[in-house]
Design a protein around this motif. Structure first.
Motif, PDB file in Angstrom:
ATOM      1  N   ASP A 179       0.822  -1.219   0.000  1.00 30.82           N
ATOM      2  CA  ASP A 179       0.000   0.000   0.000  1.00 30.82           C
ATOM      3  C   ASP A 179       0.851   1.263   0.000  1.00 30.82           C
ATOM      4  O   ASP A 179       0.434   2.295  -0.510  1.00 30.82           O
ATOM      5  N   TYR A 180       2.022   1.158   0.601  1.00 31.20           N
ATOM      6  CA  TYR A 180       2.848   2.345   0.785  1.00 31.20           C
ATOM      7  C   TYR A 180       4.324   1.957   0.737  1.00 31.20           C
ATOM      8  O   TYR A 180       4.706   0.945   1.304  1.00 31.20           O
ATOM      9  N   VAL A 181       5.109   2.766   0.039  1.00 31.56           N
ATOM     10  CA  VAL A 181       6.553   2.557   0.013  1.00 31.56           C
ATOM     11  C   VAL A 181       7.202   3.688   0.800  1.00 31.56           C
ATOM     12  O   VAL A 181       7.021   4.864   0.473  1.00 31.56           O
ATOM     13  N   LEU A 182       7.890   3.337   1.865  1.00 32.01           N
ATOM     14  CA  LEU A 182       8.553   4.283   2.751  1.00 32.01           C
ATOM     15  C   LEU A 182      10.062   4.162   2.530  1.00 32.01           C
ATOM     16  O   LEU A 182      10.657   3.139   2.876  1.00 32.01           O
ATOM     17  N   THR A 183      10.654   5.174   1.915  1.00 28.18           N
ATOM     18  CA  THR A 183      12.101   5.136   1.679  1.00 28.18           C
ATOM     19  C   THR A 183      12.820   5.616   2.929  1.00 28.18           C
ATOM     20  O   THR A 183      12.543   6.704   3.430  1.00 28.18           O
ATOM     21  N   ASN A 184      13.707   4.773   3.430  1.00 18.98           N
ATOM     22  CA  ASN A 184      14.427   5.081   4.665  1.00 18.98           C
ATOM     23  C   ASN A 184      15.798   5.676   4.342  1.00 18.98           C
ATOM     24  O   ASN A 184      16.816   5.001   4.424  1.00 18.98           O
ATOM     25  N   ASN A 185      15.798   6.970   3.981  1.00 26.70           N
ATOM     26  CA  ASN A 185      17.053   7.697   3.748  1.00 26.70           C
ATOM     27  C   ASN A 185      17.689   8.082   5.073  1.00 26.70           C
ATOM     28  O   ASN A 185      18.873   7.932   5.276  1.00 26.70           O
ATOM     29  N   GLN A 186      16.857   8.610   5.950  1.00 20.99           N
ATOM     30  CA  GLN A 186      17.323   9.141   7.236  1.00 20.99           C
ATOM     31  C   GLN A 186      16.309   8.690   8.287  1.00 20.99           C
ATOM     32  O   GLN A 186      15.107   8.895   8.113  1.00 20.99           O
ATOM     33  N   VAL A 187      16.764   8.073   9.361  1.00 19.18           N
ATOM     34  CA  VAL A 187      15.865   7.388  10.292  1.00 19.18           C
ATOM     35  C   VAL A 187      14.829   8.308  10.944  1.00 19.18           C
ATOM     36  O   VAL A 187      13.672   7.932  11.073  1.00 19.18           O
ATOM     37  N   GLU A 188      15.207   9.513  11.353  1.00 15.15           N
ATOM     38  CA  GLU A 188      14.232  10.411  12.001  1.00 15.15           C
ATOM     39  C   GLU A 188      13.111  10.805  11.038  1.00 15.15           C
ATOM     40  O   GLU A 188      11.947  10.879  11.422  1.00 15.15           O
ATOM     41  N   THR A 189      13.465  11.041   9.786  1.00 15.05           N
ATOM     42  CA  THR A 189      12.460  11.368   8.763  1.00 15.05           C
ATOM     43  C   THR A 189      11.563  10.159   8.519  1.00 15.05           C
ATOM     44  O   THR A 189      10.342  10.303   8.392  1.00 15.05           O
ATOM     45  N   ALA A 190      12.153   8.977   8.461  1.00 18.36           N
ATOM     46  CA  ALA A 190      11.377   7.749   8.264  1.00 18.36           C
ATOM     47  C   ALA A 190      10.428   7.512   9.440  1.00 18.36           C
ATOM     48  O   ALA A 190       9.280   7.113   9.241  1.00 18.36           O
ATOM     49  N   PHE A 191      10.901   7.778  10.668  1.00 15.39           N
ATOM     50  CA  PHE A 191      10.032   7.655  11.847  1.00 15.39           C
ATOM     51  C   PHE A 191       8.808   8.556  11.703  1.00 15.39           C
ATOM     52  O   PHE A 191       7.674   8.130  11.923  1.00 15.39           O
ATOM     53  N   ALA A 192       9.034   9.811  11.351  1.00 17.02           N
ATOM     54  CA  ALA A 192       7.937  10.783  11.250  1.00 17.02           C
ATOM     55  C   ALA A 192       6.940  10.365  10.168  1.00 17.02           C
ATOM     56  O   ALA A 192       5.723  10.436  10.369  1.00 17.02           O
ATOM     57  N   GLU A 193       7.448   9.927   9.032  1.00 19.66           N
ATOM     58  CA  GLU A 193       6.565   9.503   7.944  1.00 19.66           C
ATOM     59  C   GLU A 193       5.784   8.253   8.343  1.00 19.66           C
ATOM     60  O   GLU A 193       4.589   8.145   8.099  1.00 19.66           O
ATOM     61  N   ALA A 194       6.457   7.296   8.987  1.00 23.13           N
ATOM     62  CA  ALA A 194       5.786   6.074   9.436  1.00 23.13           C
ATOM     63  C   ALA A 194       4.697   6.400  10.460  1.00 23.13           C
ATOM     64  O   ALA A 194       3.593   5.849  10.395  1.00 23.13           O
ATOM     65  N   GLU A 195       4.988   7.303  11.395  1.00 19.63           N
ATOM     66  CA  GLU A 195       3.984   7.710  12.391  1.00 19.63           C
ATOM     67  C   GLU A 195       2.748   8.291  11.702  1.00 19.63           C
ATOM     68  O   GLU A 195       1.621   7.972  12.069  1.00 19.63           O
ATOM     69  N   ARG A 196       2.979   9.137  10.727  1.00 21.86           N
ATOM     70  CA  ARG A 196       1.866   9.797  10.025  1.00 21.86           C
ATOM     71  C   ARG A 196       0.995   8.761   9.308  1.00 21.86           C
ATOM     72  O   ARG A 196      -0.227   8.790   9.434  1.00 21.86           O
ATOM     73  N   ILE A 197       1.603   7.842   8.570  1.00 18.63           N
ATOM     74  CA  ILE A 197       0.778   6.887   7.825  1.00 18.63           C
ATOM     75  C   ILE A 197       0.063   5.905   8.759  1.00 18.63           C
ATOM     76  O   ILE A 197      -1.079   5.539   8.510  1.00 18.63           O
ATOM     77  N   VAL A 198       0.714   5.507   9.852  1.00 16.19           N
ATOM     78  CA  VAL A 198       0.077   4.608  10.816  1.00 16.19           C
ATOM     79  C   VAL A 198      -1.079   5.311  11.513  1.00 16.19           C
ATOM     80  O   VAL A 198      -2.175   4.747  11.649  1.00 16.19           O
ATOM     81  N   GLU A 199      -0.859   6.539  11.934  1.00 14.11           N
ATOM     82  CA  GLU A 199      -1.920   7.301  12.603  1.00 14.11           C
ATOM     83  C   GLU A 199      -3.138   7.459  11.689  1.00 14.11           C
ATOM     84  O   GLU A 199      -4.272   7.223  12.106  1.00 14.11           O
ATOM     85  N   ASN A 200      -2.907   7.803  10.429  1.00 16.57           N
ATOM     86  CA  ASN A 200      -4.019   7.944   9.472  1.00 16.57           C
ATOM     87  C   ASN A 200      -4.754   6.618   9.285  1.00 16.57           C
ATOM     88  O   ASN A 200      -5.983   6.585   9.222  1.00 16.57           O
ATOM     89  N   PHE A 201      -4.018   5.524   9.218  1.00 20.52           N
ATOM     90  CA  PHE A 201      -4.631   4.212   9.050  1.00 20.52           C
ATOM     91  C   PHE A 201      -5.456   3.811  10.270  1.00 20.52           C
ATOM     92  O   PHE A 201      -6.567   3.316  10.150  1.00 20.52           O
ATOM     93  N   LEU A 202      -4.924   4.054  11.462  1.00 20.37           N
ATOM     94  CA  LEU A 202      -5.642   3.675  12.687  1.00 20.37           C
ATOM     95  C   LEU A 202      -6.903   4.502  12.877  1.00 20.37           C
ATOM     96  O   LEU A 202      -7.880   4.009  13.442  1.00 20.37           O
ATOM     97  N   LEU A 203      -6.911   5.731  12.413  1.00 21.76           N
ATOM     98  CA  LEU A 203      -8.086   6.592  12.546  1.00 21.76           C
ATOM     99  C   LEU A 203      -9.162   6.270  11.523  1.00 21.76           C
ATOM    100  O   LEU A 203     -10.334   6.597  11.733  1.00 21.76           O
ATOM    101  N   LYS A 204      -8.773   5.644  10.429  1.00 23.32           N
ATOM    102  CA  LYS A 204      -9.690   5.361   9.333  1.00 23.32           C
ATOM    103  C   LYS A 204     -10.707   4.284   9.729  1.00 23.32           C
ATOM    104  O   LYS A 204     -10.355   3.253  10.273  1.00 23.32           O
ATOM    105  N   LYS A 205     -11.955   4.551   9.428  1.00 26.34           N
ATOM    106  CA  LYS A 205     -13.017   3.574   9.671  1.00 26.34           C
ATOM    107  C   LYS A 205     -12.987   2.539   8.537  1.00 26.34           C
ATOM    108  O   LYS A 205     -12.815   2.880   7.383  1.00 26.34           O
ATOM    109  N   LEU A 206     -13.181   1.287   8.902  1.00 25.30           N
ATOM    110  CA  LEU A 206     -13.164   0.226   7.874  1.00 25.30           C
ATOM    111  C   LEU A 206     -14.568  -0.067   7.390  1.00 25.30           C
ATOM    112  O   LEU A 206     -15.533   0.089   8.063  1.00 25.30           O
TER     113      LEU A 206
END
Length: 190
Positions: A163-190
């Motif tokens: 569903d999503y490709v997360l490029t891990n160039n720099q770990v802190e940036t990857a953490f922030a992007e991963a948090e954002r996509i996970v948070e959006n997914f958890l909030l989404k109603k199925l």
């Protein structure tokens, strides 16, 4: 009750496990799914925490009984998989399942749970960077490094099945992007 499933997959050395550990600390409603395997425990590994360690015969018997959500014979006689009992254990607690699995396992889980899962492929910035990361671990011989790089190149062709490709160039940036996509997914109603 069925909860949601977060599936993180990547070639070895891409940083997937580091990202998964970060997300487990950040989101208390996520719980790590412990995989089963047919290998012996390595030094310091604990049954039920790191893996469920089964003999080859036990693993095959459980396959025959339909006890696995997904499984794979990674090398001849070397099995890895996810037990239904593990997913049910997490859902029964009202939590969502977090998977840290190989690429083929990730594709299989996404197929099995197309509507209530988010499959994230953690992409290394480049093959050269991946080679450097694996070398820094200090666990690879020249031959095993060549095998891992070859496998990584093949696994990267599966990225479009996630569903999503997360490029891990720099770990802190990857953490922030991963948090954002996970948070959006958890909030989404199925």
């Amino acid at each position: 009750m069925e909860g949601k499933l977060l599936i993180f997959s990547a070639p070895s050395g891409a940083g997937k496990t580091t990202i998964v550990r970060h997300l487990l600390e950040k989101f208390p409603q996520l719980e790590f799914s412990v995989s089963a395997c047919s290998r012996m425990p390595r030094n310091g590994e604990v049954n039920g925490k790191d893996y469920y360690f089964l003999t080859v015969d036990e693993f095959r018997n459980r396959i025959e009984k339909g006890e696995f959500v997904e499984w794979e014979e990674v090398y001849p006689g070397s099995y890895y998989g996810t037990l239904w009992s593990e997913v049910k254990r997490i859902w029964d607690k009202g939590h969502h399942v977090m998977f840290d699995v190989d690429v083929k396992g990730g594709v299989n889980l996404k197929r099995k749970f197309p509507n209530n899962s988010l499959a994230v492929f953690v992409m290394p910035p480049s093959i050269d960077e991946l080679r450097e990361r694996l070398l820094k671990r200090g666990t690879e011989t020249e031959e095993s490094l060549k095998v891992r790089i070859g496998k990584a190149q093949e696994e990267m062709t599966y990225a479009n099945q996630f569903d999503y490709v997360l490029t891990n160039n720099q770990v802190e940036t990857a953490f922030a992007e991963a948090e954002r996509i996970v948070e959006n997914f958890l909030l989404k109603k199925l």
